[in-house]
Structure formats: structure tokens, C-alpha cells
Enzyme design. Structure first.
Site, short mmCIF file in Angstrom:
data_model
loop_
_atom_site.label_atom_id
_atom_site.label_comp_id
_atom_site.label_asym_id
_atom_site.label_seq_id
_atom_site.Cartn_x
_atom_site.Cartn_y
_atom_site.Cartn_z
NE ARG A 142 18.46 121.61 23.47
CZ ARG A 142 17.63 120.97 22.68
NH1 ARG A 142 18.02 120.57 21.50
NH2 ARG A 142 16.39 120.73 23.05
CD GLU A 170 9.89 119.17 13.79
OE1 GLU A 170 10.60 120.14 14.16
OE2 GLU A 170 9.87 118.79 12.60
CD1 TRP A 222 12.77 129.62 34.82
CD2 TRP A 222 10.64 130.28 34.55
NE1 TRP A 222 12.63 130.85 35.41
CE2 TRP A 222 11.35 131.28 35.26
CE3 TRP A 222 9.30 130.48 34.26
CZ2 TRP A 222 10.73 132.46 35.69
CZ3 TRP A 222 8.69 131.65 34.69
CH2 TRP A 222 9.39 132.63 35.39
CG HIS A 282 6.41 129.61 25.99
ND1 HIS A 282 7.54 128.86 25.74
CD2 HIS A 282 5.36 128.74 25.90
CE1 HIS A 282 7.19 127.60 25.50
NE2 HIS A 282 5.88 127.50 25.60
CG LEU A 300 22.05 141.95 16.62
CD1 LEU A 300 23.18 140.91 16.69
CD2 LEU A 300 21.42 142.10 18.01
CG ASP A 309 14.59 122.99 25.52
OD1 ASP A 309 13.36 123.18 25.61
OD2 ASP A 309 15.11 121.86 25.58
CD GLU A 339 34.00 124.88 18.08
OE1 GLU A 339 33.97 124.21 19.12
OE2 GLU A 339 34.64 124.51 17.06
CG LEU A 391 22.33 119.83 16.18
CD1 LEU A 391 22.79 119.58 14.76
CD2 LEU A 391 22.69 121.27 16.58
CG ASN A 397 10.84 129.03 27.34
OD1 ASN A 397 11.94 129.30 27.81
ND2 ASN A 397 10.43 129.46 26.15
#
Ligand code: FPP
Length: 252
Positions: free
Chosen positions: A199, A78, A36, A48, A142, A31, A218, A206, A33
């Protein structure tokens, strides 16, 4: 479905040692962007774009530090409410990211996966994603799990609909439905729950991300805006995680 990971050897980071206990699965809400970009008098799309660079650095760090799964919230169910130009910019960035990065990610052993209502994405994004997933399907170092057109509530609704269909078709008996049954119908089927959810940009919520899976995850929130997020921030989160005591509702 991914269920087996190669055994991992913990490596040392160059400038000191990593915490002993690392999360297997890290999830990130990228979150900030827009803020910024706004701070710099730039269009939101520039934020972005800078966010993609932060993601590249974090993927590299995860590879180096043997994190096994990285799930990033790239576009929510959303986010379609945003101006058309911003949605287009995000979809374009996704296509560009996949075009530019897949070869190197593949060489590095990254398996690209996606969670969300992928069939509703624009055709070009869907095709690039499909190609990227096919190319990297055999990689085990990964898992880079892109949450695209993802919403936790949509995921649960989709899972319920699929279960009901299977009951109607006689493939599943309703008496047998338990938590682990529902888990098999989630987009994340086969992946362990996130151990750590990071976050960026300071909000304490959330935002419809991994609602089921984050039950005992966590949480770590930083005020750093996502485009400014660097490997040092990830390391700070990992160090904090290593100090946490996880009880999963039980006792010590
Ligand atoms: C939230 O910031 C971020 C998003 C809605 C998109 C995140 C996407 C990226 C980092 C890049 C695209 C990803 C890939 C995989 C190519 P915001 O716009 O809500 O920020 P704000 O709250 O400051 O306005």
C-alpha cells in the site's frame, strides 16, 4: 480461467541479486495520487496521470523480476462518490492506458485481466478492456489484473448471489458449499491469493480490497505516494517479504 503458469526461471537484477524467495502474486493499493498533485498545486487528475507512469514502471519491473501476477486497485466501488470530473478523468486514463499500452504489453507476454463489476463501467472503457483481454488471453509471462469498480464486499455479495442461483437451478447442493466452493465464484477464481500486498501513501487499511483473498497476505505499507513509487520501492518490498516467515495460522 487461468490455472496453469509456465515454470519460471529466476533472473538476476542488473545491480545486484534479487531475493531468493519472491512472491508469486503481488497486489498494490495505488494510493496518494491526489496528495501528490495537491503538493504541486496541480489538479487531482494530474496525480492519477503520474500514477499511470508509476504503474508502467512497476509492470516493467515485474516482468524483469518474474513476478507472475500483479493485481492493482485502479478504481473502487466507492470511487463513484468522487466528483464527476475526477471519475471521468480516471475512466479516460484507463482508456488511454489500454490504447497506448496493449500492443507492447502483448509483445511482452502480459495477460490483461479485470476484477470488479465490469459491466457497470462506461461503454468505451468496457470495450477497450474486452479487446485488451481478448488480445492478451493466451499470454503467460505476467498477469496484469486490473481491479476496476472493485469492492471486496461487492465481490462476496456477487459470489453469494451466484451460488444461491446455482443452488436454485440445481447446479450446486448447499451441503457441498465449502471455502473452495466460494472461491470458484469470486472474480479471482483460478488465481492464487496475493502473497504480498503493497500500500502506497501510508494508510494502514485494506480499503475493501481483496478481503477474502488477503486473509494470509503479507502487508507492506510505504509512506511514498504512488506517483513517486519506483522499482526501488518494489524491490524494498520484495526484500522485506523474503525475510517474513509465513505460517498461515500454523506453527513454524
Ligand atoms: C488513490 O489515490 C488512487 C485511485 C483512486 C486511482 C488509482 C488509479 C491510477 C493509479 C491510474 C489509473 C489506472 C489505470 C490502470 C489506467 P487518491 O486519489 O485517493 O489519493 P489521495 O488519497 O492522496 O487523495
Amino acid at each position: 480461467m487461468l490455472s496453469i503458469f509456465f515454470p519460471k526461471r529466476r533472473k538476476k537484477k542488473r545491480d545486484g541479486s534479487l531475493p531468493e524467495r519472491l512472491p508469486r502474486h503481488v497486489a498494490i493499493i495505488m494510493d496518494g495520487n491526489g496528495r501528490w498533485a495537491q503538493k504541486r498545486g496541480l489538479p487531482r487528475a494530474a496525480g492519477h496521470r503520474a500514477g499511470v507512469e508509476a504503474l508502467r514502471e512497476v509492470v516493467k519491473a515485474c516482468l524483469e523480476w518474474d513476478i507472475q501476477i500483479l493485481t492493482v486497485y485502479a478504481f473502487s466501488t466507492e470511487n463513484w462518490k468522487r466528483p464527476r470530473s475526477e471519475v471521468q478523468a480516471l475512466m479516460h486514463l484507463l482508456v488511454e492506458y489500454l490504447e497506448r499500452e496493449v500492443e507492447e504489453l502483448h509483445e511482452q507476454g502480459v495477460q490483461i485481466r479485470a476484477i470488479g463489476r465490469i459491466s457497470e463501467l462506461p461503454v468505451e472503457a468496457r470495450q477497450k478492456l474486452q479487446q485488451a483481454m481478448e488480445t492478451t488471453a493466451g499470454n503467460r509471462r505476467l498477469v496484469l489484473n486490473l481491479a476496476l469498480n472493485y469492492g471486496g464486499r461487492a465481490e462476496l455479495a456477487d459470489a453469494c448471489a451466484a451460488m444461491v442461483r446455482d443452488v436454485e437451478e440445481g447446479k450446486l447442493r448447499w451441503e457441498e458449499i465449502r471455502e473452495d466452493t466460494l472461491e470458484k465464484y469470486l472474480y479471482t477464481a483460478g488465481l492464487p491469493d496475493p502473497d504480498l500486498l503493497i500500500r502506497a501513501a501510508g494508510e494502514m487499511r485494506l480499503s475493501n480490497f481483496l478481503l477474502w483473498q488477503a486473509a494470509y497476505t503479507e502487508l507492506w505499507v510505504t509512506s511514498t505516494l504512488w506517483p513517486d513509487f519506483r522499482r526501488e520501492d518494489l524491490l524494498a518490498a520484495l526484500e522485506d517479504y523474503a525475510r517474513r516467515e509465513r505460517r498461515f495460522g500454523g506453527l513454524k
